[in-house]
Design an enzyme around this catalytic site. Structure first.
Site, short mmCIF file in Angstrom:
data_model
loop_
_atom_site.label_atom_id
_atom_site.label_comp_id
_atom_site.label_asym_id
_atom_site.label_seq_id
_atom_site.Cartn_x
_atom_site.Cartn_y
_atom_site.Cartn_z
CB SER A 136 -0.88 0.01 1.25
OG SER A 136 -1.51 1.26 1.44
CE1 TYR A 148 -3.80 -1.96 5.44
CE2 TYR A 148 -2.93 0.22 4.92
CZ TYR A 148 -3.49 -0.98 4.51
OH TYR A 148 -3.72 -1.21 3.17
#
Length: 258
Positions: A136, A148
């Site tokens: 990401s 994350y």
């Protein structure tokens, strides 16, 4: 269109959303695709796509999957580590607030699950192969969700190490860094979150699974035969300006006298 005929490719988290689109495009180009996911597909899978219930955090599940693949196909060409979770988008995701359980869960799914897949299925890549890890743009800078962001940074490091170690066997390992991609996982996303992302995207729209899937197919094809150990952003240009678009926009307003 790439020719993936005869190539067996595993896509984790492929029952819906971005993973589903990746699986369908790979199959459309001739691959035999195995979708490995903890949830059942919502709709019937197309030809050349098979489903297996699979938990990426379970070593036993990976070993069982490898045995089944070896029995049915003999060898595997590709692995797309697509499965992932996002965690909390509120204060609970910030560094000072995230719980140890949430932190560990994010790393377990987003990083360790990929490690287990690489370690297990690379043994079935007897004639070379390709591994694509879906990270990401959160793994390319400071991200508001600590667990994350760290899990996606770690996945980039894992990819580099794997590309170095597996390269002599003809196995390529690359990483895709999607920007904000709208999938069912984002259906409850608040509008202010979407608007904030839009303000960072020079191409002016939110991404879709169809923007990422062709890059996966390319990395599974012979057209990318000498590409390994790299990160490929698919983000509408979001990280290209390293956060400086806000200055560009401010200068434009000032120059135009608005």
């Amino acid at each position: 269109m790439s020719n993936l005929n005869g190539r067996v490719i595993v896509v984790t988290g492929g029952a819906r959303g971005q993973g589903r689109e990746e699986a369908e495009q790979l199959a459309a180009q001739g691959a035999s695709v195995v979708v490995a996911d903890v949830i059942e597909p919502e709709h019937e899978l197309p030809d050349r796509v098979a489903f297996r219930r699979h938990d990426v955090t379970s070593p036993d599940d990976w070993n069982t999957l490898a045995e089944a693949l070896k029995s049915e196909y003999g060898a595997v060409f590709g692995l797309v580590n697509n499965a992932g979770i996002v965690g909390s988008r509120g204060r609970a995701g910030r560094l000072e607030d995230i719980t140890l359980d949430d932190w560990n869960r994010l790393l377990q799914v987003n990083t360790t699950g990929c490690f287990l897949g690489i370690q297990t299925l690379s043994r079935l890549m007897t004639g070379g192969g390709s591994i694509v890890n879906i990270s990401s743009i959160a793994g390319a800078g400071a991200h508001f969700s600590a667990g994350y962001g760290v899990s996606k940074w770690a996945l980039r490091g894992l990819s580099r190490i794997a590309s170095m170690e597996l390269g002599p066997r003809g196995i390529r390992v690359n990483t895709i860094l999607p920007g904000y991609i709208h999938t069912p996982m984002q259906n409850q996303t608040p509008q202010h979150f979407i608007d904030a992302h839009l303000s960072l995207i020079p191409l002016g729209r939110i991404g879709a699974p169809k923007d990422v899937a062709p890059v996966v197919a390319f990395l599974m094809s012979d057209e990318s035969a000498w590409i390994s150990g790299v990160d490929i952003p698919v983000d509408g240009g979001a990280i290209g300006h390293v956060g400086l678009r806000v200055i560009s926009d401010a200068m434009t307003v000032a120059t135009n006298g608005a």
